[in-house]
Design a protein around this motif. Structure first.
Motif, PDB file in Angstrom:
ATOM      1  N   LEU A   1      -5.075   3.674  -8.084  1.00  0.00           N
ATOM      2  CA  LEU A   1      -3.711   3.595  -7.558  1.00  0.00           C
ATOM      3  C   LEU A   1      -2.703   3.303  -8.665  1.00  0.00           C
ATOM      4  O   LEU A   1      -1.643   2.752  -8.431  1.00  0.00           O
TER       5      LEU A   1
ATOM      6  N   CYS B   1      -9.603   8.573  -0.945  1.00  0.00           N
ATOM      7  CA  CYS B   1      -9.082   8.063   0.325  1.00  0.00           C
ATOM      8  C   CYS B   1     -10.206   7.514   1.197  1.00  0.00           C
ATOM      9  O   CYS B   1      -9.991   6.622   2.006  1.00  0.00           O
TER      10      CYS B   1
ATOM     11  N   PHE C   1      -3.117  -8.452  -1.863  1.00  0.00           N
ATOM     12  CA  PHE C   1      -2.106  -8.563  -2.905  1.00  0.00           C
ATOM     13  C   PHE C   1      -1.473  -9.937  -2.953  1.00  0.00           C
ATOM     14  O   PHE C   1      -1.662 -10.779  -2.082  1.00  0.00           O
TER      15      PHE C   1
ATOM     16  N   THR D   1       5.604  -9.585   1.785  1.00  0.00           N
ATOM     17  CA  THR D   1       6.111  -8.210   1.752  1.00  0.00           C
ATOM     18  C   THR D   1       5.007  -7.159   1.824  1.00  0.00           C
ATOM     19  O   THR D   1       5.288  -5.972   1.815  1.00  0.00           O
ATOM     20  N   SER D   2       3.756  -7.619   1.892  1.00  0.00           N
ATOM     21  CA  SER D   2       2.667  -6.646   1.856  1.00  0.00           C
ATOM     22  C   SER D   2       2.305  -6.067   3.218  1.00  0.00           C
ATOM     23  O   SER D   2       1.508  -5.144   3.302  1.00  0.00           O
ATOM     24  N   LEU D   3       2.888  -6.646   4.277  1.00  0.00           N
ATOM     25  CA  LEU D   3       2.650  -6.088   5.608  1.00  0.00           C
ATOM     26  C   LEU D   3       3.868  -5.290   6.037  1.00  0.00           C
ATOM     27  O   LEU D   3       5.010  -5.671   5.727  1.00  0.00           O
ATOM     28  N   ASN D   4       3.630  -4.213   6.731  1.00  0.00           N
ATOM     29  CA  ASN D   4       4.736  -3.360   7.164  1.00  0.00           C
ATOM     30  C   ASN D   4       5.541  -4.056   8.270  1.00  0.00           C
ATOM     31  O   ASN D   4       4.989  -4.379   9.312  1.00  0.00           O
TER      32      ASN D   4
ATOM     33  N   VAL E   1       7.651  -3.096  10.437  1.00  0.00           N
ATOM     34  CA  VAL E   1       7.961  -2.434  11.711  1.00  0.00           C
ATOM     35  C   VAL E   1       6.722  -2.077  12.536  1.00  0.00           C
ATOM     36  O   VAL E   1       6.838  -1.452  13.577  1.00  0.00           O
TER      37      VAL E   1
ATOM     38  N   TYR F   1      -9.398   4.762  11.323  1.00  0.00           N
ATOM     39  CA  TYR F   1      -9.360   5.776  10.265  1.00  0.00           C
ATOM     40  C   TYR F   1     -10.703   5.912   9.544  1.00  0.00           C
ATOM     41  O   TYR F   1     -11.207   7.010   9.369  1.00  0.00           O
TER      42      TYR F   1
ATOM     43  N   ASP G   1       5.970  -3.212  -1.249  1.00  0.00           N
ATOM     44  CA  ASP G   1       4.578  -3.649  -1.296  1.00  0.00           C
ATOM     45  C   ASP G   1       3.757  -3.088  -0.141  1.00  0.00           C
ATOM     46  O   ASP G   1       2.589  -2.759  -0.311  1.00  0.00           O
ATOM     47  N   TYR G   2       4.359  -2.984   1.050  1.00  0.00           N
ATOM     48  CA  TYR G   2       3.557  -2.535   2.193  1.00  0.00           C
ATOM     49  C   TYR G   2       3.173  -1.064   2.073  1.00  0.00           C
ATOM     50  O   TYR G   2       2.214  -0.622   2.703  1.00  0.00           O
TER      51      TYR G   2
ATOM     52  N   ARG H   1       2.227   0.147  -0.846  1.00  0.00           N
ATOM     53  CA  ARG H   1       1.035   0.004  -1.678  1.00  0.00           C
ATOM     54  C   ARG H   1      -0.154  -0.422  -0.814  1.00  0.00           C
ATOM     55  O   ARG H   1      -1.264   0.072  -0.975  1.00  0.00           O
ATOM     56  N   THR H   2       0.113  -1.331   0.150  1.00  0.00           N
ATOM     57  CA  THR H   2      -0.954  -1.751   1.064  1.00  0.00           C
ATOM     58  C   THR H   2      -1.493  -0.545   1.834  1.00  0.00           C
ATOM     59  O   THR H   2      -2.699  -0.375   1.966  1.00  0.00           O
TER      60      THR H   2
ATOM     61  N   ARG I   1      -1.436   2.525   0.969  1.00  0.00           N
ATOM     62  CA  ARG I   1      -2.218   3.376   0.062  1.00  0.00           C
ATOM     63  C   ARG I   1      -3.591   2.768  -0.155  1.00  0.00           C
ATOM     64  O   ARG I   1      -4.592   3.482  -0.176  1.00  0.00           O
TER      65      ARG I   1
ATOM     66  N   PHE J   1      -5.134   5.726   3.189  1.00  0.00           N
ATOM     67  CA  PHE J   1      -4.436   6.787   3.922  1.00  0.00           C
ATOM     68  C   PHE J   1      -3.956   7.869   2.974  1.00  0.00           C
ATOM     69  O   PHE J   1      -3.623   7.603   1.826  1.00  0.00           O
TER      70      PHE J   1
ATOM     71  N   LYS K   1       4.121   7.528   8.419  1.00  0.00           N
ATOM     72  CA  LYS K   1       3.865   6.431   9.347  1.00  0.00           C
ATOM     73  C   LYS K   1       4.434   5.112   8.829  1.00  0.00           C
ATOM     74  O   LYS K   1       5.079   4.386   9.555  1.00  0.00           O
ATOM     75  N   HIS K   2       4.191   4.825   7.549  1.00  0.00           N
ATOM     76  CA  HIS K   2       4.599   3.517   7.046  1.00  0.00           C
ATOM     77  C   HIS K   2       5.976   3.536   6.403  1.00  0.00           C
ATOM     78  O   HIS K   2       6.673   2.530   6.394  1.00  0.00           O
ATOM     79  N   GLY K   3       6.354   4.668   5.844  1.00  0.00           N
ATOM     80  CA  GLY K   3       7.635   4.718   5.142  1.00  0.00           C
ATOM     81  C   GLY K   3       8.809   5.065   6.032  1.00  0.00           C
ATOM     82  O   GLY K   3       9.814   4.376   6.056  1.00  0.00           O
TER      83      GLY K   3
ATOM     84  N   ARG L   1       9.786   5.007   9.223  1.00  0.00           N
ATOM     85  CA  ARG L   1      10.473   4.139  10.176  1.00  0.00           C
ATOM     86  C   ARG L   1      11.314   3.095   9.462  1.00  0.00           C
ATOM     87  O   ARG L   1      12.407   2.749   9.887  1.00  0.00           O
ATOM     88  N   ASN L   2      10.787   2.603   8.334  1.00  0.00           N
ATOM     89  CA  ASN L   2      11.566   1.652   7.553  1.00  0.00           C
ATOM     90  C   ASN L   2      12.740   2.336   6.872  1.00  0.00           C
ATOM     91  O   ASN L   2      13.829   1.790   6.776  1.00  0.00           O
TER      92      ASN L   2
ATOM     93  N   PHE M   1      14.055   0.687  16.176  1.00  0.00           N
ATOM     94  CA  PHE M   1      13.340   0.947  14.932  1.00  0.00           C
ATOM     95  C   PHE M   1      12.888  -0.325  14.233  1.00  0.00           C
ATOM     96  O   PHE M   1      11.894  -0.340  13.545  1.00  0.00           O
TER      97      PHE M   1
END
Lengths: 339, 316
Positions: free
Chosen positions: A57, A86, A97, A102-105, A107, A120, B214-215, B217-218, B220, B224, B232-234, B236-237, B310
């Motif tokens: 990565l 993948c 991390f 900040t590492s969790l999304n 939304v 997955y 960071d999320y 990177r998480t 990735r 995925f 999916k992750h990018g 919506r934000n 959102f």
């Protein structure tokens, strides 16, 4: 113990318009199954880039693995295509991390973020995945797991989020868990809890951990073996006990000495003088020489190789130990001829 | 959420009153009045006076305003001064659907074109793709839409004959969907251009920022594929700031219809407005201004509600 991961002569460079930055410059190490290895060093020594290289990565297009091999159970990951990688990421190798905030999304719900990994990689139906996610959350010690699962990350504290990250990383029973400064952003009591949790989990499922940190306290808590990096290279490898008892490399000595001692009466810390050389101003010879109190003429001209010491359990990159190791071969050569 | 919506609607009332006073004042500051345009120049002064008296044009402005507001609240926008005997509300209900239809289609067009291109640009920043998208966006932003509309009419309609030069449907022919769409394509495209360009730029900036988080990177590190990571992750934000911009752009869409409808002779409220403005047809101008204000307030409300949809961190 069986070997799980072997990194050989890894070189990860960053390419700018003008210059090349050698973030990781010829790193070799191995991790056994179930073993916890710490990778320590100052900021910018290449430890995070080493871990990102293993995950493949490294931020493209500027960064690139230019040389070396990364073997996971004998398969060379460097040769893997993106699609093949993948299937490895999040499954065989997972990562947590430094910044749980900040590492969790923000939304997506906690549940969604855990179940998406399970559906997955394991191709489980959603319902079963949700069940598993709840169990994982319980396993990492989150109270009210059933209700937390439909909550969003901003409702959780930093420690809780890091637990969620761990649950996520452990969801597919990875063979290797890379923890990049997992406790740096947490306060001390939470740090201890998270470290205990990682220790327990790795024992339970026999996961190897590559712990990236600059905190020697964390190292002594969790790791069995330590790899010290300086300026993109490994300078010393030893078991935790050996390292703290008798650090060999002057840099390691400096690191160990700079840790404040709670019993000491002297009020001043013992820092290592100077700064890590910037990658474009790498000194000739030994990279640590300009900051080293033991440096002599040769250190500034010749680059030292990794030396094997004491029956191959430790290695060190320093001329000081060349004499006492009569007939010592270069560590790398030696290490691999045994296999 | 419901209480928030109700609160927002109540908060909009003073806003609308303010807008109505301002626009009423501005229109009345403009020199000239409807009598000058519609009357036979040889009319007797006393007949002129009688006319002015009849339509309340001799009242002081604040009385005129209050009369107008009072009637409007009852749904009566008065009668057009120019098209005598026609209710303004009739003129508007006849034409508003055409305008809303045009706006809706071009908004949709702007969104489905700009967001994918913005994402494309952000995924490959500082590459030829990105530069091409950026260049085209700036071109779109810099092109005045009346000019762009005229150029399209000249080449595509007049010279090549691919599209009709204007109107909403072919005259004297039975309704057909294709005919409507055929007439719609050019005006919708022209109306969408400038905002499409702006939205592309905002999407790019926002996604570029999000993809560094960071999320991402998480995501990735979870293994995925890039597509899933981005969408999916990018996305919506990344769309959260775009919603703000979109809310701000809605009124500009409405303003755009005035010009586009004039050029393409689209029988909407914009065309009605411009004609009314030239003829000082006060009741029509005022009614449209109020409707535009209401639409703007509704647009902003929609944007605020979309926020909550959102972004779960926003609670009302």
């Amino acid at each position: 113990m069986e070997e799980l991961l072997r990194v050989e002569n890894l070189k990860t460079y960053f390419f700018d318009k003008k210059k090349t930055i050698k973030a990781v410059d010829g790193v070799d190490f191995a991790i056994k199954r179930g073993e916890t290895v710490a990778l320590v060093g100052e900021s910018g020594c290449g430890k995070s880039m080493t871990s990102l290289s293993i995950m493949r990565l490294v931020p493209a297009p500027y960064g690139k693995i230019v040389e070396g091999e990364i073997h996971l159970e004998g398969k060379n990951l460097v040769r893997y295509t993106e699609n093949e990688m993948c299937k490895i990421r999040g499954n065989d190798i997972s990562m947590i991390f430094q910044e749980p905030m900040t590492s969790l999304n923000p939304v997506l719900t906690i549940g969604e973020q855990i179940t998406e990994v399970i559906t997955y990689h394991k191709r489980l139906p959603r319902k079963k995945a949700v069940q598993q996610a709840i169990e994982l959350l319980k396993l990492v010690g989150i109270p009210r797991a059933e209700s937390i699962i439909s909550d969003y990350p901003h409702r959780l504290s930093g420690g809780m989020r890091q637990r969620v990250m761990i649950a996520m990383a452990m969801s597919c029973d990875p063979k290797l868990l890379i923890a990049d400064e997992p406790t740096t952003a947490l306060d001390v009591t939470i740090q201890a809890q998270i470290l205990d949790l990682m220790k327990d989990l790795s024992k339970k499922v026999n996961t190897s951990i590559l712990l990236i940190t600059h905190d020697l306290g964390v190292v002594s808590e969790l790791a069995e073996r330590v790899i010290v990096m300086y300026a993109g290279q490994i300078v010393e490898q030893a078991s935790v006990d050996d390292l703290f008892e008798e650090p060999l490399h002057p840099y390691t000595q400096g690191l160990v000495e700079s840790v404040p001692d709670i019993d000491a009466e002297i009020g001043r810390l013992n820092p290592i003088k100077g700064n890590v050389p910037t990658p474009d101003q790498m000194p000739e010879g030994c990279r640590f020489a300009p900051r080293c109190t033991h440096a002599f003429d040769r250190c500034f001209k010749e680059e030292p190789q990794l030396l094997q010491k004491k029956y191959g359990t430790r290695t060190v990159r320093c001329f000081l130990y060349e004499d006492e190791e009569k007939g010592a071969e270069h560590a790398r050569k030696d290490q691999y001829s045994h296999r | 959420m419901l209480s928030y919506i109700i609160r927002r609607i109540i908060m909009a009332i003073p806003l609308l009153i303010g807008i109505s006073i301002l626009s009423f004042g501005i229109i009345h500051l403009a020199p000239g009045d409807p009598t000058a345009l519609m009357m036979d120049p040889n009319i007797k002064p006393e007949d002129m006076e009688a006319y002015k008296e009849k339509y309340g044009l001799n009242d002081p402005p604040h009385i005129q305003y209050l009369k107008w507001v009072g009637n409007m609240i009852q749904g009566d926008f008065g009668q057009s001064l120019i098209r005598q005997g026609t209710d303004v509300s009739f003129l508007i209900t006849e034409r508003l659907p055409n305008t809303l239809f045009l706006m809706l289609v071009s908004t949709f067009l702007a969104l489905i074109i700009s967001i994918p291109f913005g994402i494309l640009s952000a995924r490959k920043p500082y590459t030829l793709t990105d530069y091409s998208v950026t260049f085209t966006s700036f071109l779109g932003l810099a092109t005045p839409n009346f000019w762009f509309g005229l150029v399209l009419i000249m080449f595509l309609s007049v010279q090549l004959g691919w599209f009709p030069t204007g109107g909403i449907a072919t005259l004297n022919e039975p309704f057909s969907l294709w005919d409507r769409i055929h007439h719609l394509i050019l005006p919708a495209l022209v109306l969408a251009t400038a905002d499409m360009a702006a939205l592309t730029r905002y999407t790019r900036t926002s996604m570029l920022e999000v993809l560094k988080q960071d999320y991402i990177r998480t995501a990735r590190a979870k293994g995925f594929k890039e597509r899933k990571v981005v969408y999916k992750h990018g996305l919506r934000n990344g769309l959260i700031p775009v919603i703000t911009i979109f809310g701000l752009l809605l009124p500009s869409f409405f303003a755009g219809t005035v010009i586009v409808e004039k050029i393409f002779n689209w029988p909407g409220i914009g065309l009605l407005f411009i004609d009314a403005a030239f003829q000082r047809d006060y009741p029509v101008i005022m009614a449209i201004t109020v409707i535009a204000a209401v639409l703007t307030v509704i647009g902003n409300l929609i944007a605020d509600i979309l926020y909550a949809v959102f972004d779960p961190r926003i609670e009302y």
